[in-house]
Every structure is written in structure tokens, then in C-alpha cells.
Design a protein around this motif. Structure first.
Motif, PDB file in Angstrom:
ATOM      1  N   SER A 141     -53.658  56.438  47.592  1.00  0.00           N
ATOM      2  CA  SER A 141     -52.607  57.269  46.988  1.00  0.00           C
ATOM      3  C   SER A 141     -51.204  56.826  47.397  1.00  0.00           C
ATOM      4  O   SER A 141     -50.232  57.524  47.128  1.00  0.00           O
ATOM      5  CB  SER A 141     -52.825  58.736  47.350  1.00  0.00           C
ATOM      6  OG  SER A 141     -52.784  58.904  48.752  1.00  0.00           O
ATOM      7  N   GLY A 142     -51.095  55.681  48.058  1.00  0.00           N
ATOM      8  CA  GLY A 142     -49.788  55.166  48.436  1.00  0.00           C
ATOM      9  C   GLY A 142     -49.460  55.385  49.893  1.00  0.00           C
ATOM     10  O   GLY A 142     -50.318  55.776  50.694  1.00  0.00           O
ATOM     11  N   SER A 143     -48.199  55.139  50.221  1.00  0.00           N
ATOM     12  CA  SER A 143     -47.723  55.309  51.596  1.00  0.00           C
ATOM     13  C   SER A 143     -47.041  56.663  51.725  1.00  0.00           C
ATOM     14  O   SER A 143     -46.303  57.080  50.827  1.00  0.00           O
ATOM     15  CB  SER A 143     -46.728  54.201  51.954  1.00  0.00           C
ATOM     16  OG  SER A 143     -47.374  52.947  51.942  1.00  0.00           O
ATOM     17  N   HIS A 144     -47.283  57.315  52.847  1.00  0.00           N
ATOM     18  CA  HIS A 144     -46.722  58.644  53.097  1.00  0.00           C
ATOM     19  C   HIS A 144     -46.286  58.713  54.559  1.00  0.00           C
ATOM     20  O   HIS A 144     -46.804  57.989  55.409  1.00  0.00           O
ATOM     21  CB  HIS A 144     -47.766  59.729  52.814  1.00  0.00           C
ATOM     22  CG  HIS A 144     -48.260  59.676  51.402  1.00  0.00           C
ATOM     23  ND1 HIS A 144     -47.603  60.279  50.371  1.00  0.00           N
ATOM     24  CD2 HIS A 144     -49.331  59.056  50.861  1.00  0.00           C
ATOM     25  CE1 HIS A 144     -48.240  60.047  49.243  1.00  0.00           C
ATOM     26  NE2 HIS A 144     -49.306  59.298  49.516  1.00  0.00           N
ATOM     27  N   GLY A 145     -45.340  59.608  54.850  1.00  0.00           N
ATOM     28  CA  GLY A 145     -44.887  59.755  56.219  1.00  0.00           C
ATOM     29  C   GLY A 145     -44.095  61.031  56.415  1.00  0.00           C
ATOM     30  O   GLY A 145     -43.644  61.656  55.458  1.00  0.00           O
ATOM     31  N   PHE A 146     -43.952  61.411  57.677  1.00  0.00           N
ATOM     32  CA  PHE A 146     -43.196  62.610  58.041  1.00  0.00           C
ATOM     33  C   PHE A 146     -42.596  62.420  59.421  1.00  0.00           C
ATOM     34  O   PHE A 146     -43.065  61.600  60.209  1.00  0.00           O
ATOM     35  CB  PHE A 146     -44.080  63.864  57.990  1.00  0.00           C
ATOM     36  CG  PHE A 146     -45.171  63.915  59.030  1.00  0.00           C
ATOM     37  CD1 PHE A 146     -45.023  64.690  60.174  1.00  0.00           C
ATOM     38  CD2 PHE A 146     -46.351  63.203  58.872  1.00  0.00           C
ATOM     39  CE1 PHE A 146     -46.016  64.750  61.137  1.00  0.00           C
ATOM     40  CE2 PHE A 146     -47.367  63.266  59.821  1.00  0.00           C
ATOM     41  CZ  PHE A 146     -47.186  64.043  60.960  1.00  0.00           C
ATOM     42  N   THR A 147     -41.538  63.183  59.702  1.00  0.00           N
ATOM     43  CA  THR A 147     -40.915  63.171  61.019  1.00  0.00           C
ATOM     44  C   THR A 147     -41.658  64.153  61.913  1.00  0.00           C
ATOM     45  O   THR A 147     -41.961  65.271  61.494  1.00  0.00           O
ATOM     46  CB  THR A 147     -39.429  63.558  60.916  1.00  0.00           C
ATOM     47  OG1 THR A 147     -38.782  62.595  60.079  1.00  0.00           O
ATOM     48  CG2 THR A 147     -38.760  63.576  62.268  1.00  0.00           C
ATOM     49  N   ALA A 148     -41.953  63.721  63.141  1.00  0.00           N
ATOM     50  CA  ALA A 148     -42.733  64.559  64.051  1.00  0.00           C
ATOM     51  C   ALA A 148     -42.200  64.466  65.472  1.00  0.00           C
ATOM     52  O   ALA A 148     -41.769  63.409  65.914  1.00  0.00           O
ATOM     53  CB  ALA A 148     -44.198  64.119  64.040  1.00  0.00           C
ATOM     54  N   SER A 149     -42.255  65.585  66.151  1.00  0.00           N
ATOM     55  CA  SER A 149     -41.976  65.590  67.587  1.00  0.00           C
ATOM     56  C   SER A 149     -43.237  65.909  68.374  1.00  0.00           C
ATOM     57  O   SER A 149     -43.296  65.649  69.565  1.00  0.00           O
ATOM     58  CB  SER A 149     -40.867  66.593  67.919  1.00  0.00           C
ATOM     59  OG  SER A 149     -41.246  67.888  67.516  1.00  0.00           O
ATOM     60  N   ALA A 150     -44.246  66.447  67.709  1.00  0.00           N
ATOM     61  CA  ALA A 150     -45.485  66.842  68.388  1.00  0.00           C
ATOM     62  C   ALA A 150     -46.450  65.662  68.450  1.00  0.00           C
ATOM     63  O   ALA A 150     -47.439  65.591  67.718  1.00  0.00           O
ATOM     64  CB  ALA A 150     -46.117  68.042  67.691  1.00  0.00           C
ATOM     65  N   VAL A 151     -46.137  64.723  69.338  1.00  0.00           N
ATOM     66  CA  VAL A 151     -46.939  63.524  69.574  1.00  0.00           C
ATOM     67  C   VAL A 151     -47.023  63.338  71.073  1.00  0.00           C
ATOM     68  O   VAL A 151     -46.013  63.468  71.768  1.00  0.00           O
ATOM     69  CB  VAL A 151     -46.275  62.279  68.933  1.00  0.00           C
ATOM     70  CG1 VAL A 151     -47.016  61.012  69.317  1.00  0.00           C
ATOM     71  CG2 VAL A 151     -46.168  62.427  67.426  1.00  0.00           C
ATOM     72  N   CYS A 152     -48.212  63.043  71.591  1.00  0.00           N
ATOM     73  CA  CYS A 152     -48.304  62.766  73.026  1.00  0.00           C
ATOM     74  C   CYS A 152     -49.524  61.911  73.340  1.00  0.00           C
ATOM     75  O   CYS A 152     -50.460  61.816  72.555  1.00  0.00           O
ATOM     76  CB  CYS A 152     -48.316  64.056  73.845  1.00  0.00           C
ATOM     77  SG  CYS A 152     -49.804  65.031  73.717  1.00  0.00           S
ATOM     78  N   SER A 153     -49.472  61.311  74.503  1.00  0.00           N
ATOM     79  CA  SER A 153     -50.578  60.520  75.012  1.00  0.00           C
ATOM     80  C   SER A 153     -51.709  61.444  75.456  1.00  0.00           C
ATOM     81  O   SER A 153     -51.455  62.519  76.009  1.00  0.00           O
ATOM     82  CB  SER A 153     -50.083  59.703  76.207  1.00  0.00           C
ATOM     83  OG  SER A 153     -51.161  59.161  76.916  1.00  0.00           O
ATOM     84  N   VAL A 154     -52.940  61.027  75.205  1.00  0.00           N
ATOM     85  CA  VAL A 154     -54.111  61.792  75.662  1.00  0.00           C
ATOM     86  C   VAL A 154     -54.765  61.073  76.832  1.00  0.00           C
ATOM     87  O   VAL A 154     -54.999  61.654  77.881  1.00  0.00           O
ATOM     88  CB  VAL A 154     -55.126  62.013  74.518  1.00  0.00           C
ATOM     89  CG1 VAL A 154     -56.383  62.719  75.021  1.00  0.00           C
ATOM     90  CG2 VAL A 154     -54.490  62.797  73.374  1.00  0.00           C
ATOM     91  N   THR A 155     -55.064  59.790  76.648  1.00  0.00           N
ATOM     92  CA  THR A 155     -55.723  58.999  77.683  1.00  0.00           C
ATOM     93  C   THR A 155     -55.448  57.524  77.417  1.00  0.00           C
ATOM     94  O   THR A 155     -55.130  57.146  76.294  1.00  0.00           O
ATOM     95  CB  THR A 155     -57.251  59.263  77.714  1.00  0.00           C
ATOM     96  OG1 THR A 155     -57.848  58.488  78.761  1.00  0.00           O
ATOM     97  CG2 THR A 155     -57.924  58.924  76.399  1.00  0.00           C
ATOM     98  N   ASP A 156     -55.589  56.690  78.465  1.00  0.00           N
ATOM     99  CA  ASP A 156     -55.422  55.252  78.258  1.00  0.00           C
ATOM    100  C   ASP A 156     -56.755  54.527  78.143  1.00  0.00           C
ATOM    101  O   ASP A 156     -56.798  53.336  77.885  1.00  0.00           O
ATOM    102  CB  ASP A 156     -54.562  54.631  79.367  1.00  0.00           C
ATOM    103  CG  ASP A 156     -55.179  54.728  80.745  1.00  0.00           C
ATOM    104  OD1 ASP A 156     -56.266  55.322  80.899  1.00  0.00           O
ATOM    105  OD2 ASP A 156     -54.562  54.214  81.698  1.00  0.00           O
ATOM    106  N   THR A 157     -57.864  55.256  78.346  1.00  0.00           N
ATOM    107  CA  THR A 157     -59.193  54.644  78.265  1.00  0.00           C
ATOM    108  C   THR A 157     -60.130  55.543  77.466  1.00  0.00           C
ATOM    109  O   THR A 157     -60.677  56.478  78.034  1.00  0.00           O
ATOM    110  CB  THR A 157     -59.775  54.394  79.673  1.00  0.00           C
ATOM    111  OG1 THR A 157     -58.794  53.710  80.454  1.00  0.00           O
ATOM    112  CG2 THR A 157     -61.039  53.588  79.611  1.00  0.00           C
ATOM    113  N   PRO A 158     -60.302  55.324  76.153  1.00  0.00           N
ATOM    114  CA  PRO A 158     -59.587  54.350  75.336  1.00  0.00           C
ATOM    115  C   PRO A 158     -58.196  54.874  74.989  1.00  0.00           C
ATOM    116  O   PRO A 158     -57.971  56.095  74.985  1.00  0.00           O
ATOM    117  CB  PRO A 158     -60.466  54.251  74.090  1.00  0.00           C
ATOM    118  CG  PRO A 158     -61.062  55.615  73.952  1.00  0.00           C
ATOM    119  CD  PRO A 158     -61.273  56.092  75.364  1.00  0.00           C
ATOM    120  N   PRO A 159     -57.256  53.987  74.674  1.00  0.00           N
ATOM    121  CA  PRO A 159     -55.896  54.430  74.341  1.00  0.00           C
ATOM    122  C   PRO A 159     -55.925  55.417  73.167  1.00  0.00           C
ATOM    123  O   PRO A 159     -56.399  55.084  72.079  1.00  0.00           O
ATOM    124  CB  PRO A 159     -55.182  53.133  73.949  1.00  0.00           C
ATOM    125  CG  PRO A 159     -55.975  52.048  74.595  1.00  0.00           C
ATOM    126  CD  PRO A 159     -57.386  52.532  74.605  1.00  0.00           C
TER     127      PRO A 159
END
Length: 163
Positions: free
Chosen positions: A27-45
Motif C-alpha cells: 500500500s506504499g510508504s507510510h510514517g508518523f512522528t513518535a516520541s514513544a520509542v524505547c529500547s527493550v533489550t540488546d539480546t536480541p536487539p
């Protein structure tokens, strides 16, 4: 009981990185601005990304099962505003230079860093979906200033050199 406005006002005081989250599929390319992003673990990333169910591109992210998190630099305030606007998806990608990594989700070429991810799990909580995303590729630039959001305004964060 805590009211939604009280919670939103308190969360406005939590300084966060500004990200543009993208996906690509039939359906194409889509995107949004977000601040609710965070790291969970590095193994696996693994990253956690939250998205409102009412977003017009929500179904595309769920269907594609891929996304890229593009951490914005200080010069990207206009990109953040563009992806938070009501512009059609195809017009949003006219702003900035875009390429792709492994999943095909668009990455902003001069982002501080882009995390290319496969969505492994989706959990529904209230008004939002929580995407648990396994990082499959990373692209890092040489930018040294970050765009952050604090108290409902953009700010620039610069690394301080130590002597």
C-alpha cells in the motif's frame, strides 16, 4: 483517579527523542512522528514503539510487520512537523532524503540513527498498539545534535565535549 489531561500534562515534562517511524509495503510508504520509542533489550536487539489505533496509517504498519525508527537530528524539526501533519503519506516523503536497509522501510539518510526492524509482537493497550520490534539493521550518521521534545516544544541537544 488520574484524569487524561493531568497525565498528558505530566508526560509533557518527560524529555524524549523525536522520531519518525516508517513502513513500506504493497500500500506504499507510510510514517508518523513518535516520541514513544524505547529500547527493550540488546539480546536480541529490540525496540518498543507505540502507535495510536486511530492513526490513518496504523493498519499499514500492522499489515507490513516492518518499520524503521529514524531518530531525528536538530535540523529535522520540519521533518517531524511534516510527519505529524495531515499531509498524504506520499507527500510526506518528498521532504528529506530517503533510502532503505534490509526490510524496505524508508530510512532518513541523515537521521542521527535509523533502526530497521521486523515487528515480532503487537499488544493492544487502551488507545494504542505496542509494537515489539527486532532490530535487523542500523544506519548511523555523524550528526552531533539531537532534536528532543520537552514541555510541548522542540529543543536541540548538543553533546558537550569533555576536556
Amino acid at each position: 483517579m488520574i484524569k487524561a489531561t493531568e497525565f498528558k500534562n505530566a508526560m509533557a515534562l518527560l524529555t524524549t527523542a523525536v522520531n519518525v517511524v516508517t513502513t513500506h509495503g504493497e500500500s506504499g510508504s507510510h510514517g508518523f512522528t513518535a516520541s514513544a520509542v524505547c529500547s527493550v533489550t540488546d539480546t536480541p536487539p529490540t525496540l518498543l514503539v507505540c502507535m495510536n489505533h486511530s492513526s490513518r496509517s496504523h493498519a499499514h504498519f500492522v499489515d507490513n510487520k516492518t518499520l524503521s525508527v529514524n531518530v531525528l537530528g536538530a535540523q529535522h524539526e520540519h521533518i517531524s512537523n511534516t510527519f505529524a501533519s495531515r499531509l498524504p503519506s506520499d507527500e510526506r516523503f518528498l521532504h528529506g532524503s530517503w533510502s532503505k536497509l534490509k526490510t524496505g522501510a524508508p530510512i532518513l539518510e541523515d537521521a542521527l540513527v535509523s533502526f530497521d526492524c521486523e515487528i515480532e509482537q503487537i499488544q493492544q493497550v487502551g488507545t494504542h498498539s505496542i509494537f515489539m520490534c527486532r532490530v535487523v539493521a542500523i544506519n548511523q550518521s555523524h550528526q552531533e545534535e539531537s532534536l528532543v521534545y520537552f514541555n510541548r516544544a522542540y529543543h536541540q541537544l548538543r553533546q558537550v565535549e569533555t576536556v
